[in-house]
Design an enzyme around this catalytic site. Structure first.
Site, mmCIF file in Angstrom:
data_model
loop_
_atom_site.group_PDB
_atom_site.id
_atom_site.type_symbol
_atom_site.label_atom_id
_atom_site.label_comp_id
_atom_site.label_asym_id
_atom_site.label_seq_id
_atom_site.Cartn_x
_atom_site.Cartn_y
_atom_site.Cartn_z
ATOM 1 N N SER A 85 0.812 -0.920 -0.193
ATOM 2 C CA SER A 85 0.062 -0.025 -0.071
ATOM 3 C C SER A 85 0.801 1.372 -0.042
ATOM 4 O O SER A 85 1.640 1.421 -0.737
ATOM 5 C CB SER A 85 -0.890 0.034 1.150
ATOM 6 N N ASP A 121 -10.021 -4.719 -4.340
ATOM 7 C CA ASP A 121 -9.529 -3.846 -3.361
ATOM 8 C C ASP A 121 -10.317 -2.589 -3.185
ATOM 9 O O ASP A 121 -10.463 -1.863 -4.143
ATOM 10 C CB ASP A 121 -8.249 -3.382 -3.781
ATOM 11 N N HIS A 154 -7.881 -5.227 0.256
ATOM 12 C CA HIS A 154 -6.799 -4.597 0.561
ATOM 13 C C HIS A 154 -6.024 -5.217 1.550
ATOM 14 O O HIS A 154 -5.883 -5.083 2.598
ATOM 15 C CB HIS A 154 -7.008 -3.217 1.005
#
Length: 225
Positions: free
Chosen positions: A119, A172, A204
């Site tokens: 991320s 996601d 995610h």
């Protein structure tokens, strides 16, 4: 606040259990710490590999109403054209370059170092790799995007031939799959050695299949000497 605001906590380090000849540096996502990924990274390591999972400094994050949490740089929103924290991204990049340089000084060549992240950490890994002159062994970019993308390809000082493994879940809800696809096609214009892997139904987060792919990549890029 004083100086502490930009200081990083001590990284989580998993030392090599045999002669240390390669290093993995892995950067966590927003609000996490180095502990969040240390066991996963330890599981895919080998006896000659040292794993470093640094923890981002704690700072107020605009995206989360100014709450303080570990964050590599400020995030205003996760929209495509959100304003970006350029000074924060560059300061974070400098810290990652310092970690790489410390490994090099200790005798591990840059081309035996894999840089990765998830991320926000994955974005920082990409940005740090492309703005690092010495070639790394590889880059692992999970569920992320390329920060300050409008600076590229001009900002790419190195690692444009380095193998990159980019992974993203197609469900996601935080960093949309489309961001991953756009990032991949943008990077391929100046750094073509990129493999983009999609994980069906993954949100995610990570999954066993992805971790197995990362493990294969790491072992291929920094095998035992």
């Amino acid at each position: 606040m004083g100086d502490n605001s930009s200081k990083m906590a001590a990284p989580v380090i998993l030392n090599a259990t045999a002669k240390h000849s390669a290093t993995v540096i892995f950067l966590h996502g927003l609000g996490d710490t180095g502990h969040g990924w240390a066991s996963a990274m330890g599981n895919l390591s080998m006896p000659h590999i040292k794993v470093i999972c640094p923890t981002a400094p704690v700072m107020p994050v605009t995206l989360n109403a100014g709450f303080k949490m570990p964050s590599w740089f400020d995030l205003t929103s996760l929209e495509v054209d959100a304003p970006e924290d350029a000074p924060g991204i560059k300061a974070a990049r400098d810290k990652i370059h310092e970690l790489i340089d410390a490994e090099v000084r200790s005798g591990i060549p840059a081309n035996r170092i894999v840089l990765g992240g998830f991320s926000q950490g994955g974005g920082l890994a990409l940005y740090s790799a492309f703005t690092h002159k010495e070639s790394l062994a590889g880059v692992v970019a999970l569920s992320c995007w390329l920060p300050l993308r409008s600076e590229f390809p001009q900002a790419a000082l190195g690692n444009t031939a380095t193998p990159i493994l980019q992974c993203h879940g197609d469900c996601d809800p935080v960093v949309p799959f489309k961001f991953g696809q756009l990032t991949s096609s943008l990077i391929k214009k100046f750094a073509g050695n990129l493999e983009f892997k999609t994980y069906k139904g993954m949100m995610h987060s990570s999954c066993d299949e992805e971790m197995a792919n990362v493990k294969d990549f790491v072992r291929q890029r920094i095998p035992s000497l």
